[in-house]
Design an enzyme around this catalytic site. Sequence first.
Site, PDB file in Angstrom:
ATOM      1  N   GLU A 156      55.741 -51.052  17.952  1.00 34.60           N
ATOM      2  CA  GLU A 156      56.825 -51.407  18.878  1.00 34.60           C
ATOM      3  C   GLU A 156      58.046 -50.570  18.505  1.00 34.60           C
ATOM      4  O   GLU A 156      58.907 -50.986  17.751  1.00 34.60           O
ATOM      5  CB  GLU A 156      57.128 -52.899  18.799  1.00 34.60           C
ATOM      6  N   HIS A 196      61.781 -52.748  25.894  1.00 31.14           N
ATOM      7  CA  HIS A 196      63.078 -52.419  25.298  1.00 31.14           C
ATOM      8  C   HIS A 196      63.707 -51.267  26.081  1.00 31.14           C
ATOM      9  O   HIS A 196      64.085 -50.236  25.522  1.00 31.14           O
ATOM     10  CB  HIS A 196      62.918 -52.083  23.816  1.00 31.14           C
ATOM     11  N   ASN A 243      62.454 -60.105  28.482  1.00 30.64           N
ATOM     12  CA  ASN A 243      63.264 -59.943  27.281  1.00 30.64           C
ATOM     13  C   ASN A 243      63.436 -58.473  26.943  1.00 30.64           C
ATOM     14  O   ASN A 243      62.482 -57.704  26.972  1.00 30.64           O
ATOM     15  CB  ASN A 243      62.624 -60.681  26.099  1.00 30.64           C
ATOM     16  N   ASP A 251      57.742 -70.000  24.798  1.00 29.38           N
ATOM     17  CA  ASP A 251      58.274 -70.993  23.867  1.00 29.38           C
ATOM     18  C   ASP A 251      59.411 -71.813  24.465  1.00 29.38           C
ATOM     19  O   ASP A 251      59.978 -72.673  23.782  1.00 29.38           O
ATOM     20  CB  ASP A 251      58.738 -70.318  22.573  1.00 29.38           C
ATOM     21  N   GLY A 252      59.759 -71.544  25.728  1.00 27.80           N
ATOM     22  CA  GLY A 252      60.852 -72.264  26.357  1.00 27.80           C
ATOM     23  C   GLY A 252      62.218 -71.783  25.929  1.00 27.80           C
ATOM     24  O   GLY A 252      63.234 -72.313  26.397  1.00 27.80           O
ATOM     25  N   ASP A 270      54.746 -62.864  19.665  1.00 29.89           N
ATOM     26  CA  ASP A 270      55.829 -62.105  19.027  1.00 29.89           C
ATOM     27  C   ASP A 270      56.197 -62.778  17.710  1.00 29.89           C
ATOM     28  O   ASP A 270      57.366 -62.837  17.314  1.00 29.89           O
ATOM     29  CB  ASP A 270      57.043 -62.005  19.950  1.00 29.89           C
ATOM     30  N   GLY A 314      62.173 -61.858  17.439  1.00 25.64           N
ATOM     31  CA  GLY A 314      60.820 -62.369  17.504  1.00 25.64           C
ATOM     32  C   GLY A 314      60.825 -63.842  17.850  1.00 25.64           C
ATOM     33  O   GLY A 314      61.819 -64.389  18.338  1.00 25.64           O
TER      34      GLY A 314
END
Length: 386
Positions: free
Chosen positions: A131, A197, A221, A250-251, A277, A312
């Site tokens: 990444e 990104h 994100n 994950d909310g 992640d 993360g």
Amino acid sequence: MSDRFALTGARIFDGDDWHDNAALVVNGDVVEAILPAGALPSGVTPVDTGGGLLAPGFVDIQVNGGGGVMLNDHPDVASIETICRAHAPFGTTALLVTLITDTPAITTAAITAGTEAAREKVAGFLGLHLEGPHLSIARKGAHDPALIRPMTDADQAALIGLRRDLPVLLTTIAPESVDVSRVTALAKAGVIVSLGHSDTGYETANAFAVAGATVVTHLFNAMSQIGNREPGLAGTAIDVGSLSAGIIADGIHVHPATMILALRAKQGPGKIVLVTDAMATIGTDMTSFTLNGRTVYRKDGSLRLADGTLAGADLDMISAVRFVHRVVGLELAEALRMASLYPAQAIGQAHRLGRFANGTAADIVGLTDELDVSGVWIGGEKVFAA
């Protein structure tokens, strides 16, 4: 246990359909068949699971750490083994260990460790996800901006050479730092190119998809968002059918309503797939760790730098499955596909991962009716029992 055994007593999800009153027959490290529970051939040892359900093991294409270690801080085979072991109790049977943008020395060490882990056939290790460092500083997230740089001829050649030593190699790049012609060369060599990104717009992102990029890293994100006149990378990921997209369920990283909208709108055949992640915290009670010399703090279900930037996720795969099933409202079968079949398809491994059929890997997760992990098998070997 015999090399040829059958798991009985559980409802079986094969990646497509459900099977009741059935047995999952395993021969060595592969699935042999799904048969009626009362029709097992001689020489097959029945193993009663005690109920619940069996599903293909989860495939996670973005795992930075686990078991107290990060690949960035400990780029060696022992760390890869630790990370794989840490995620197995949460149902993950195949993963891409991920290196976050780092120095050339750390990157070289991680690549060496990855190739050695592949040679040693470390259980659960599927390959590497690099990444960065060829990202956009404008959308750096938790990546160190001092280490972000454009891709060079030498970088391209190194990635192509590395692909020959790994079952799977995925790299996240931003169009701002990589010429589109390099994507074509990487894709032709079998490197999976993911866009992420990045602050790029729809036209450029689509051109990179045409050139050979097939994945988008953690949808919504660290990327340009959907606007009324510019769909951004997020809109491109949803609109362009050839792109699959990871999502952190994950909310915290993505609102459930945003996830629902994306799932409704996603054009195929590419799918939205679950990724964790995950960082070093998985499987531990640690409250902080370091990334590129900076402290990451674990609090309230999230991982953040001192300035509040998400770094993360504090997420495991079974928790992501439960989230999209119980909170987002997906049928259980679709939630399971997002954790197994769809990521396997995204990285070209659906011929052996993500479903049960004759000859597929005997990577299995056993779940209770409450969706807790009860057992995990990798290549027919039981690696976790609750």
